[in-house]
Design a protein around this motif. Structure first.
Motif, PDB file in Angstrom:
ATOM      1  N   LEU A  20      53.709   2.996  42.552  1.00 14.48           N
ATOM      2  CA  LEU A  20      52.550   2.178  42.911  1.00 14.48           C
ATOM      3  C   LEU A  20      52.027   1.383  41.719  1.00 14.48           C
ATOM      4  CD1 LEU A  20      50.716   4.662  45.290  1.00 14.48           C
ATOM      5  CD2 LEU A  20      52.163   2.725  45.896  1.00 14.48           C
ATOM      6  N   ALA A  21      52.144   1.938  40.516  1.00 14.48           N
ATOM      7  CA  ALA A  21      51.726   1.199  39.327  1.00 14.48           C
ATOM      8  C   ALA A  21      52.570  -0.056  39.139  1.00 14.48           C
ATOM      9  CB  ALA A  21      51.831   2.095  38.092  1.00 14.48           C
ATOM     10  N   ASP A  22      53.838   0.023  39.533  1.00  9.96           N
ATOM     11  CA  ASP A  22      54.750  -1.104  39.352  1.00  9.96           C
ATOM     12  C   ASP A  22      54.675  -2.130  40.481  1.00  9.96           C
ATOM     13  OD1 ASP A  22      55.691   0.018  37.010  1.00  9.96           O
ATOM     14  OD2 ASP A  22      57.405   1.003  37.965  1.00  9.96           O
ATOM     15  N   THR A  23      54.227  -1.702  41.658  1.00 12.23           N
ATOM     16  CA  THR A  23      54.371  -2.566  42.842  1.00 12.23           C
ATOM     17  C   THR A  23      53.069  -2.852  43.580  1.00 12.23           C
ATOM     18  OG1 THR A  23      54.854  -0.648  44.262  1.00 12.23           O
ATOM     19  CG2 THR A  23      56.736  -1.760  43.232  1.00 12.23           C
ATOM     20  N   TYR A  24      51.941  -2.254  43.180  1.00 13.59           N
ATOM     21  CA  TYR A  24      50.772  -2.322  44.065  1.00 13.59           C
ATOM     22  C   TYR A  24      49.472  -2.593  43.319  1.00 13.59           C
ATOM     23  CZ  TYR A  24      50.194  -1.672  49.066  1.00 13.59           C
ATOM     24  OH  TYR A  24      50.057  -1.894  50.409  1.00 13.59           O
ATOM     25  N   ASP A  25      49.438  -3.681  42.538  1.00 17.97           N
ATOM     26  CA  ASP A  25      48.146  -4.049  41.978  1.00 17.97           C
ATOM     27  C   ASP A  25      47.328  -4.770  43.051  1.00 17.97           C
ATOM     28  OD1 ASP A  25      48.616  -6.998  41.892  1.00 17.97           O
ATOM     29  OD2 ASP A  25      50.111  -6.463  40.385  1.00 17.97           O
ATOM     30  N   PHE A  26      46.076  -5.059  42.742  1.00 16.75           N
ATOM     31  CA  PHE A  26      45.152  -5.565  43.756  1.00 16.75           C
ATOM     32  C   PHE A  26      45.581  -6.935  44.285  1.00 16.75           C
ATOM     33  CE2 PHE A  26      40.971  -7.620  44.835  1.00 16.75           C
ATOM     34  CZ  PHE A  26      40.755  -6.894  45.993  1.00 16.75           C
ATOM     35  N   GLU A  27      46.084  -7.797  43.408  1.00 16.27           N
ATOM     36  CA  GLU A  27      46.500  -9.127  43.852  1.00 16.27           C
ATOM     37  C   GLU A  27      47.724  -9.049  44.757  1.00 16.27           C
ATOM     38  OE1 GLU A  27      44.771 -11.896  43.441  1.00 16.27           O
ATOM     39  OE2 GLU A  27      43.278 -10.601  42.486  1.00 16.27           O
ATOM     40  N   THR A  28      48.644  -8.149  44.416  1.00 19.23           N
ATOM     41  CA  THR A  28      49.825  -7.977  45.261  1.00 19.23           C
ATOM     42  C   THR A  28      49.431  -7.431  46.620  1.00 19.23           C
ATOM     43  OG1 THR A  28      51.129  -7.522  43.280  1.00 19.23           O
ATOM     44  CG2 THR A  28      52.117  -6.945  45.387  1.00 19.23           C
ATOM     45  N   ARG A  29      48.451  -6.536  46.642  1.00 21.47           N
ATOM     46  CA  ARG A  29      47.963  -5.981  47.913  1.00 21.47           C
ATOM     47  C   ARG A  29      47.490  -7.083  48.845  1.00 21.47           C
ATOM     48  NH1 ARG A  29      43.004  -4.388  50.208  1.00 21.47           N
ATOM     49  NH2 ARG A  29      43.135  -2.502  51.515  1.00 21.47           N
ATOM     50  N   LYS A  30      46.827  -8.089  48.308  1.00 28.12           N
ATOM     51  CA  LYS A  30      46.360  -9.204  49.134  1.00 28.12           C
ATOM     52  C   LYS A  30      47.534  -9.894  49.818  1.00 28.12           C
ATOM     53  CE  LYS A  30      42.327 -10.287  46.226  1.00 28.12           C
ATOM     54  NZ  LYS A  30      41.716 -11.331  45.355  1.00 28.12           N
ATOM     55  N   LEU A 337      25.736  -0.650  40.687  1.00 25.51           N
ATOM     56  CA  LEU A 337      25.922  -0.746  39.237  1.00 25.51           C
ATOM     57  C   LEU A 337      26.711  -1.997  38.856  1.00 25.51           C
ATOM     58  CD1 LEU A 337      26.592   2.992  38.280  1.00 25.51           C
ATOM     59  CD2 LEU A 337      24.512   1.660  37.924  1.00 25.51           C
ATOM     60  N   HIS A 338      27.568  -2.473  39.741  1.00 26.40           N
ATOM     61  CA  HIS A 338      28.274  -3.721  39.478  1.00 26.40           C
ATOM     62  C   HIS A 338      27.387  -4.942  39.708  1.00 26.40           C
ATOM     63  CE1 HIS A 338      32.190  -1.560  39.496  1.00 26.40           C
ATOM     64  NE2 HIS A 338      32.620  -2.625  38.879  1.00 26.40           N
ATOM     65  N   GLY A 339      26.421  -4.813  40.608  1.00 28.96           N
ATOM     66  CA  GLY A 339      25.627  -5.976  40.968  1.00 28.96           C
ATOM     67  C   GLY A 339      26.371  -6.853  41.958  1.00 28.96           C
ATOM     68  N   GLY A 340      26.116  -8.140  41.929  1.00 32.50           N
ATOM     69  CA  GLY A 340      26.656  -9.068  42.917  1.00 32.50           C
ATOM     70  C   GLY A 340      28.171  -9.095  42.971  1.00 32.50           C
ATOM     71  N   ILE A 341      28.841  -8.940  41.833  1.00 34.27           N
ATOM     72  CA  ILE A 341      30.298  -9.020  41.822  1.00 34.27           C
ATOM     73  C   ILE A 341      30.927  -7.905  42.655  1.00 34.27           C
ATOM     74  CG2 ILE A 341      30.590  -7.591  39.741  1.00 34.27           C
ATOM     75  CD1 ILE A 341      32.921  -9.390  38.964  1.00 34.27           C
ATOM     76  N   GLY A 342      30.222  -6.798  42.792  1.00 37.45           N
ATOM     77  CA  GLY A 342      30.763  -5.679  43.551  1.00 37.45           C
ATOM     78  C   GLY A 342      30.924  -5.978  45.031  1.00 37.45           C
ATOM     79  N   MET A 343      30.274  -7.027  45.520  1.00 43.79           N
ATOM     80  CA  MET A 343      30.335  -7.359  46.951  1.00 43.79           C
ATOM     81  C   MET A 343      31.281  -8.503  47.253  1.00 43.79           C
ATOM     82  SD  MET A 343      26.259  -7.071  47.840  1.00 43.79           S
ATOM     83  CE  MET A 343      26.531  -7.394  49.570  1.00 43.79           C
ATOM     84  N   THR A 344      31.907  -9.085  46.240  1.00 44.73           N
ATOM     85  CA  THR A 344      32.764 -10.240  46.475  1.00 44.73           C
ATOM     86  C   THR A 344      34.140  -9.814  46.973  1.00 44.73           C
ATOM     87  OG1 THR A 344      33.587 -10.263  44.191  1.00 44.73           O
ATOM     88  CG2 THR A 344      31.572 -11.506  44.645  1.00 44.73           C
ATOM     89  N   MET A 345      34.770 -10.693  47.758  1.00 51.41           N
ATOM     90  CA  MET A 345      36.107 -10.420  48.274  1.00 51.41           C
ATOM     91  C   MET A 345      37.152 -10.441  47.165  1.00 51.41           C
ATOM     92  SD  MET A 345      35.983  -9.780  51.488  1.00 51.41           S
ATOM     93  CE  MET A 345      37.675 -10.025  52.010  1.00 51.41           C
ATOM     94  N   GLU A 346      36.864 -11.136  46.075  1.00 54.52           N
ATOM     95  CA  GLU A 346      37.837 -11.297  45.003  1.00 54.52           C
ATOM     96  C   GLU A 346      37.912 -10.079  44.083  1.00 54.52           C
ATOM     97  OE1 GLU A 346      36.669 -14.980  46.771  1.00 54.52           O
ATOM     98  OE2 GLU A 346      35.430 -13.505  45.707  1.00 54.52           O
ATOM     99  N   TYR A 347      36.916  -9.202  44.177  1.00 51.63           N
ATOM    100  CA  TYR A 347      36.859  -8.046  43.287  1.00 51.63           C
ATOM    101  C   TYR A 347      37.087  -6.777  44.108  1.00 51.63           C
ATOM    102  CZ  TYR A 347      35.142  -5.197  39.365  1.00 51.63           C
ATOM    103  OH  TYR A 347      35.040  -4.300  38.329  1.00 51.63           O
ATOM    104  N   LYS A 348      37.802  -5.813  43.555  1.00 51.74           N
ATOM    105  CA  LYS A 348      38.284  -4.710  44.379  1.00 51.74           C
ATOM    106  C   LYS A 348      37.274  -3.601  44.654  1.00 51.74           C
ATOM    107  CE  LYS A 348      40.684  -2.547  40.434  1.00 51.74           C
ATOM    108  NZ  LYS A 348      42.024  -2.117  39.936  1.00 51.74           N
ATOM    109  N   ALA A 349      36.147  -3.580  43.951  1.00 53.82           N
ATOM    110  CA  ALA A 349      35.190  -2.488  44.160  1.00 53.82           C
ATOM    111  C   ALA A 349      34.736  -2.424  45.617  1.00 53.82           C
ATOM    112  CB  ALA A 349      33.988  -2.662  43.241  1.00 53.82           C
ATOM    113  N   GLY A 350      34.390  -3.561  46.193  1.00 52.47           N
ATOM    114  CA  GLY A 350      33.933  -3.573  47.573  1.00 52.47           C
ATOM    115  C   GLY A 350      35.003  -3.144  48.556  1.00 52.47           C
ATOM    116  N   HIS A 351      36.256  -3.413  48.240  1.00 49.48           N
ATOM    117  CA  HIS A 351      37.353  -3.029  49.125  1.00 49.48           C
ATOM    118  C   HIS A 351      37.543  -1.513  49.147  1.00 49.48           C
ATOM    119  CE1 HIS A 351      38.868  -7.145  49.904  1.00 49.48           C
ATOM    120  NE2 HIS A 351      38.302  -7.387  48.728  1.00 49.48           N
TER     121      HIS A 351
END
Length: 382
Positions: A20-30, A337-351
């Motif tokens: 998974l470290a080699d094949t499944y980063d957040f951008e690849t998941r998209k 704790l992340h603030g606004g960025i935590g809710m964006t689709m581009e950042y993985k915390a919300g996912h």
């Protein structure tokens, strides 16, 4: 009690983590999520090559004879990477029904194909009115010679839109909420009269609404006792709860790490925000919630094979309560704790928070299982 992993279990963990470290980063998941069916066939094939799809099946059936601990290790790794592939639906749910109730012929016909990655499964138990009650079944299965004819609808069937075969519960006798008279039926996805509407859920996985209209299932598609399927479904559900608990721990662990790293790098008023004591306290609360969830996930895994149904269900419910509570503490804490960025689709915390929210609702949310824990307590007291 010894909680250390065996050498084989450590190798399994390292292998899954490495893949998974080699094949499944957040951008690849998209990119995987945008594919037909919402997951990558290539990754699924790699799971097969690594032996993950045959892990819980007996060696006599073509599997590798793993147990609940091995499933826990895999599911935790899948949770950390927010994996979209239908491991839960195929191996834990559909595969679980075949393991516990399938005939020798049914196992021979389907398990090798699951193990080599050429066949996926889905389990349809939920109906629009049933909420979390597995016994609330209005789909009917009427005997017609040596066959059964199925009519009804199944809702939110995980992987139901792309599965090659769907296992459904249907009532062969009794009233809608009777616990007897429920059968399990293995239906090919291309069966005449079966239609399905696939949709992406809020966490990026897929589920389907399935309609059965005069679907004929021959004798070789009836799994076990056509009136005693509920006990099998309940056992598989308990195993699924243990697997989901492990997945949730993986997701919470990654979300906790992501949040702490953010506190160490994000600056406010000229200093890292992690220097503020109130935020340190919030991160500490998240860590405590994570470790509580980890302990209960391990308990659920170790008791998922318990033959005493009441004991097994009590432990599964207790784990589900803690997982739901911890997910709320960690998910909300991470977003705040992340603030606004935590809710964006581009950042993985919300996912991660979305997936944890979905896990809480699968097979009963924390409130539902808290009521069950109270009922189990009354049974013990009696």
């Amino acid at each position: 009690m010894d909680f250390d992993l065996t050498e084989e279990q450590r190798l399994l963990k390292d292998s899954v983590d490495g893949l998974l470290a080699d094949t499944y980063d957040f951008e690849t998941r998209k990119k995987y999520a945008a594919l037909a069916g919402g997951y990558s066939p290539e990754i699924w094939a790699k799971f097969a090559e690594l032996g993950l799809l045959g892990l819980p099946f007996a060696e006599d059936d073509g599997g590798f004879g793993g147990g609940a601990v091995e499933t826990m290790l895999v599911m935790e790794a899948l949770g950390k990477s927010l994996v979209l592939e239908p491991y839960l639906a195929t191996v834990v749910l559909g595969g679980g029904v075949l393991r516990h109730a399938g005939s020798a012929e049914q196992k021979a016909a389907h398990i090798p194909a699951v193990v080599d990655g050429s066949r996926t499964l889905a389990l349809g138990t939920t109906e629009r009115h049933s909420r979390y009650d597995l016994f609330d079944v209005s789909t009917t299965a009427k005997k017609d010679g040596s066959s059964f004819v199925l009519d009804g609808e199944k809702a939110v069937v995980i992987n139901g839109g792309t599965a090659d075969h769907v296992i459904v519960t249907a009532r062969t006798a009794g009233a809608r909420r009777d616990k007897g008279g429920i059968g399990l039926f293995l239906v090919p996805a291309n069966a005449a009269g079966l239609t399905r509407r696939d949709t992406a859920t809020q966490d990026g996985t897929h589920a389907a609404e399935i309609t059965l209209s005069g679907v004929r299932v021959d004798a070789d598609g009836v799994i076990g006792d056509p009136e005693g399927g509920l006990a099998v479904v309940e056992r598989v559900a308990d195993e699924a709860i243990a697997a989901l608990a492990a997945e949730a721990v993986g997701a919470m662990d990654e979300l906790q790490t992501l949040t702490v790293d953010y506190l160490k790098t994000r600056k406010q008023f000229g200093v890292n925000i992690g220097a503020f004591q109130s935020l340190q306290h919030r991160a500490a609360e998240m860590f405590v919630a994570l470790e509580q969830a980890r302990s209960m996930a391990m308990l659920a895994a170790m008791t998922s094979g318990e033959t005493d149904a009441v004991e097994r269900q009590a432990m599964a419910s207790a784990a589900k309560v803690q997982i739901g509570r911890s997910a709320k503490i960690i998910g909300q804490g991470a977003i705040q704790l992340h603030g606004g960025i935590g809710m964006t689709m581009e950042y993985k915390a919300g996912h991660y928070f979305k997936r944890l929210t979905m896990i809480d609702t699968l097979f009963g949310d924390a409130d539902h299982h808290l009521a069950k824990v109270a009922d189990f307590g009354r049974l013990v007291a009696a």
